[in-house]
Design a protein around this motif. Structure first.
Motif, PDB file in Angstrom:
ATOM      1  N   VAL A   1      -3.890  -7.774  -4.040  1.00 44.81           N
ATOM      2  CA  VAL A   1      -4.951  -8.070  -4.195  1.00 44.81           C
ATOM      3  C   VAL A   1      -5.990  -6.396  -3.910  1.00 44.81           C
ATOM      4  O   VAL A   1      -7.083  -6.717  -4.389  1.00 44.81           O
ATOM      5  N   ASP A   2      -4.962  -5.521  -3.840  1.00 45.91           N
ATOM      6  CA  ASP A   2      -5.726  -4.618  -2.985  1.00 45.91           C
ATOM      7  C   ASP A   2      -5.256  -3.196  -3.228  1.00 45.91           C
ATOM      8  O   ASP A   2      -5.530  -1.846  -3.073  1.00 45.91           O
ATOM      9  N   ALA A   3      -4.218  -2.893  -3.418  1.00 45.65           N
ATOM     10  CA  ALA A   3      -3.404  -2.332  -3.400  1.00 45.65           C
ATOM     11  C   ALA A   3      -3.313  -1.141  -4.954  1.00 45.65           C
ATOM     12  O   ALA A   3      -3.569  -1.625  -6.158  1.00 45.65           O
ATOM     13  N   ALA A   4      -3.540   0.222  -4.814  1.00 45.69           N
ATOM     14  CA  ALA A   4      -4.069   1.625  -5.755  1.00 45.69           C
ATOM     15  C   ALA A   4      -3.163   2.363  -5.356  1.00 45.69           C
ATOM     16  O   ALA A   4      -3.204   3.351  -6.370  1.00 45.69           O
ATOM     17  N   CYS A   5      -1.818   2.418  -4.454  1.00 49.35           N
ATOM     18  CA  CYS A   5      -0.649   3.735  -5.405  1.00 49.35           C
ATOM     19  C   CYS A   5      -0.563   3.733  -5.869  1.00 49.35           C
ATOM     20  O   CYS A   5       0.253   2.952  -7.407  1.00 49.35           O
ATOM     21  N   THR A   6       0.491   4.985  -6.492  1.00 48.39           N
ATOM     22  CA  THR A   6       1.087   5.408  -6.952  1.00 48.39           C
ATOM     23  C   THR A   6       2.831   5.638  -7.078  1.00 48.39           C
ATOM     24  O   THR A   6       2.936   5.657  -5.509  1.00 48.39           O
ATOM     25  N   GLY A   7       3.381   5.477  -8.237  1.00 50.79           N
ATOM     26  CA  GLY A   7       4.795   5.606  -7.130  1.00 50.79           C
ATOM     27  C   GLY A   7       5.930   4.016  -6.876  1.00 50.79           C
ATOM     28  O   GLY A   7       5.042   3.326  -7.199  1.00 50.79           O
TER      29      GLY A   7
ATOM     30  N   GLU B   1       7.213   2.704 -11.795  1.00 55.44           N
ATOM     31  CA  GLU B   1       6.672   3.961 -11.767  1.00 55.44           C
ATOM     32  C   GLU B   1       4.762   3.765 -13.211  1.00 55.44           C
ATOM     33  O   GLU B   1       3.363   4.153 -12.818  1.00 55.44           O
ATOM     34  N   ALA B   2       5.185   3.357 -14.708  1.00 58.78           N
ATOM     35  CA  ALA B   2       3.890   3.571 -15.187  1.00 58.78           C
ATOM     36  C   ALA B   2       3.063   2.617 -15.315  1.00 58.78           C
ATOM     37  O   ALA B   2       2.109   2.656 -15.299  1.00 58.78           O
ATOM     38  N   GLU B   3       3.903   1.931 -14.991  1.00 55.02           N
ATOM     39  CA  GLU B   3       3.146   0.299 -14.427  1.00 55.02           C
ATOM     40  C   GLU B   3       1.667   1.063 -13.669  1.00 55.02           C
ATOM     41  O   GLU B   3       0.694   0.259 -13.476  1.00 55.02           O
ATOM     42  N   ALA B   4       2.569   1.438 -12.072  1.00 49.55           N
ATOM     43  CA  ALA B   4       1.401   1.643 -11.168  1.00 49.55           C
ATOM     44  C   ALA B   4       0.148   2.827 -11.647  1.00 49.55           C
ATOM     45  O   ALA B   4      -0.944   2.926 -11.161  1.00 49.55           O
ATOM     46  N   LEU B   5       0.908   4.193 -12.753  1.00 45.11           N
ATOM     47  CA  LEU B   5      -0.026   4.443 -12.985  1.00 45.11           C
ATOM     48  C   LEU B   5      -1.388   3.883 -13.616  1.00 45.11           C
ATOM     49  O   LEU B   5      -2.582   3.927 -13.711  1.00 45.11           O
TER      50      LEU B   5
ATOM     51  N   TRP C   1       0.572  -1.696   0.240  1.00 46.54           N
ATOM     52  CA  TRP C   1      -0.210  -0.017   0.295  1.00 46.54           C
ATOM     53  C   TRP C   1       0.884   1.635  -0.390  1.00 46.54           C
ATOM     54  O   TRP C   1       0.796   2.614  -0.108  1.00 46.54           O
ATOM     55  N   TYR C   2       2.523   1.501   0.639  1.00 47.40           N
ATOM     56  CA  TYR C   2       3.592   2.086   0.333  1.00 47.40           C
ATOM     57  C   TYR C   2       4.003   2.625  -0.996  1.00 47.40           C
ATOM     58  O   TYR C   2       5.444   2.199  -0.690  1.00 47.40           O
ATOM     59  N   SER C   3       3.683   1.553  -2.004  1.00 48.99           N
ATOM     60  CA  SER C   3       4.519   1.827  -3.230  1.00 48.99           C
ATOM     61  C   SER C   3       5.447   0.515  -3.244  1.00 48.99           C
ATOM     62  O   SER C   3       5.997   1.351  -4.318  1.00 48.99           O
TER      63      SER C   3
ATOM     64  N   ARG D   1      -5.012   7.137  -2.371  1.00 49.78           N
ATOM     65  CA  ARG D   1      -4.078   8.406  -2.280  1.00 49.78           C
ATOM     66  C   ARG D   1      -2.717   8.616  -1.694  1.00 49.78           C
ATOM     67  O   ARG D   1      -2.483   9.956  -1.291  1.00 49.78           O
ATOM     68  N   TYR D   2      -1.939   7.774  -1.525  1.00 51.01           N
ATOM     69  CA  TYR D   2      -0.391   7.588  -1.455  1.00 51.01           C
ATOM     70  C   TYR D   2       0.398   7.520  -2.982  1.00 51.01           C
ATOM     71  O   TYR D   2       0.327   6.685  -3.458  1.00 51.01           O
ATOM     72  N   ASP D   3       0.682   8.576  -2.768  1.00 47.82           N
ATOM     73  CA  ASP D   3       2.861   8.389  -3.710  1.00 47.82           C
ATOM     74  C   ASP D   3       3.481   8.255  -3.073  1.00 47.82           C
ATOM     75  O   ASP D   3       3.725   9.590  -2.216  1.00 47.82           O
ATOM     76  N   TYR D   4       4.174   7.320  -3.978  1.00 49.58           N
ATOM     77  CA  TYR D   4       6.007   7.560  -2.497  1.00 49.58           C
ATOM     78  C   TYR D   4       6.780   8.908  -2.920  1.00 49.58           C
ATOM     79  O   TYR D   4       7.207   9.502  -1.527  1.00 49.58           O
ATOM     80  N   ALA D   5       6.770   9.372  -3.649  1.00 41.32           N
ATOM     81  CA  ALA D   5       7.693  10.544  -4.365  1.00 41.32           C
ATOM     82  C   ALA D   5       7.331  11.485  -3.543  1.00 41.32           C
ATOM     83  O   ALA D   5       7.545  12.664  -2.841  1.00 41.32           O
TER      84      ALA D   5
END
Length: 298
Positions: free
Chosen positions: A260-266, A290-294, A131-133, A171-175
């Motif tokens: 199974v449930d992560a939607a963060c970016t970065g 990063e591109a795959e998370a987006l 969940w934290y990228s 709502r979480y993005d590591y950068a």
């Protein structure tokens, strides 16, 4: 069901596959892990002086305790000996130094009786590191510095390894976290207002699995495991070390636990360096992740 393997002799490739399926591994203390906790004990003793660090919370104002940790923890993280000892621990436990990358070791504390549970000594709610990228091939290594008991370790919540939990990771993005929130941990003493991914539906904490290694013993688990800090009722502050690894072959092949449930970016991939020579993770892989998370979140 979560299976815990003790002092297993399976090779690292097999072990990683089992970890990605939700298994947990534990190992007895090794020469390098004993040296690592010895370094931590030395720095802790220097910081706490005449106080017993495991009971100092009962003799110090919480603000003073938090300020002490704010100086102690970076001293450990950035100690040059850590970059030598972590690869040694990993080699002793079967990792290839050319293929394994690690991030900095973190000195963690869990105080008793709700003395300090935010900021510099954050008591983690149930969460997945993913969940934290974190990449889904991240493995977490956890080592107690002093004796621990079931009342001051961490808990795994195995029913959720392959079951989604509604959460705030979108709502979480590591950068962005690094830019706005990471460096302010020591300022959060009485409460922690930083936005962090957490469950947004009731989570059944039982059944749960608690592992109690010896000082210097090693516990190894997937960053996709739902885990939490056990509310410490032991009467002693728990001190531990944790760090994370990825195998670059798995990073390239996208081999890891299921999302199974992560939607963060970065991505946290830029935090990792190679064991053999401390070279950083190739930038192209971080850009790809990063591109795959987006793309996942549309």
């Amino acid at each position: 069901m979560t299976t815990v393997f003790s002092n297993s002799v399976v090779d690292d490739d097999t072990r990683r596959g089992l970890l990605y399926e939700g298994k947990v591994f534990t190992y007895s203390a090794t020469p390098a892990s004993k040296e690592l906790i010895g370094l931590a004990q030395q720095l802790i003793a220097e910081a706490f002086g005449d106080h017993d660090p495991q009971t100092a919370q009962f003799d110090m104002p919480v603000e003073e305790f938090a300020a002490l940790l704010a100086g102690l923890k970076p001293r450990f993280i950035h100690h040059p000996r850590c970059k030598e000892l972590l690869p040694a621990v990993l080699e002793e436990l079967g990792c290839s130094l050319d293929r394994t990358y690690f991030d900095v070791p973190r000195l963690r504390t869990s105080t008793s009786n709700d003395y300090l549970t935010s900021g510099i000594s954050y008591a983690f709610h149930p969460h997945r590191d993913c969940w934290y990228s974190a990449p889904f091939n991240q493995l977490n290594w956890w080592i107690p510095i002093y004796p621990v008991v079931p009342e001051n370790v961490m808990a795994f919540h195995p029913r959720y390894f392959d079951r989604p939990v509604r959460n705030g990771s979108a709502r979480y993005d590591y950068a962005e976290w690094n830019r706005t929130s990471r460096l302010s941990a020591a300022q959060h003493v009485r409460s922690d207002t930083r936005e962090q991914p957490r469950p947004e539906e009731p989570v059944e904490l039982d059944p749960q699995v608690r592992v109690v290694p010896e000082p210097g013993g090693v516990m190894l688990f997937s960053g996709a495991q739902l885990h939490s800090t056990v509310p410490n009722t032991s009467g002693r502050t728990r001190f531990s070390i944790d760090f994370r690894t990825v195998n670059i072959d798995d990073v390239r092949a996208r081999r890891g636990a299921a999302n199974v449930d992560a939607a963060c970016t970065g991505t946290t991939l830029r935090d990792f360096v190679r064991c053999s020579d401390l070279d950083p993770m190739p930038e192209q892989l971080a850009l790809e992740y990063e591109a795959e998370a987006l793309a996942r979140v549309g």
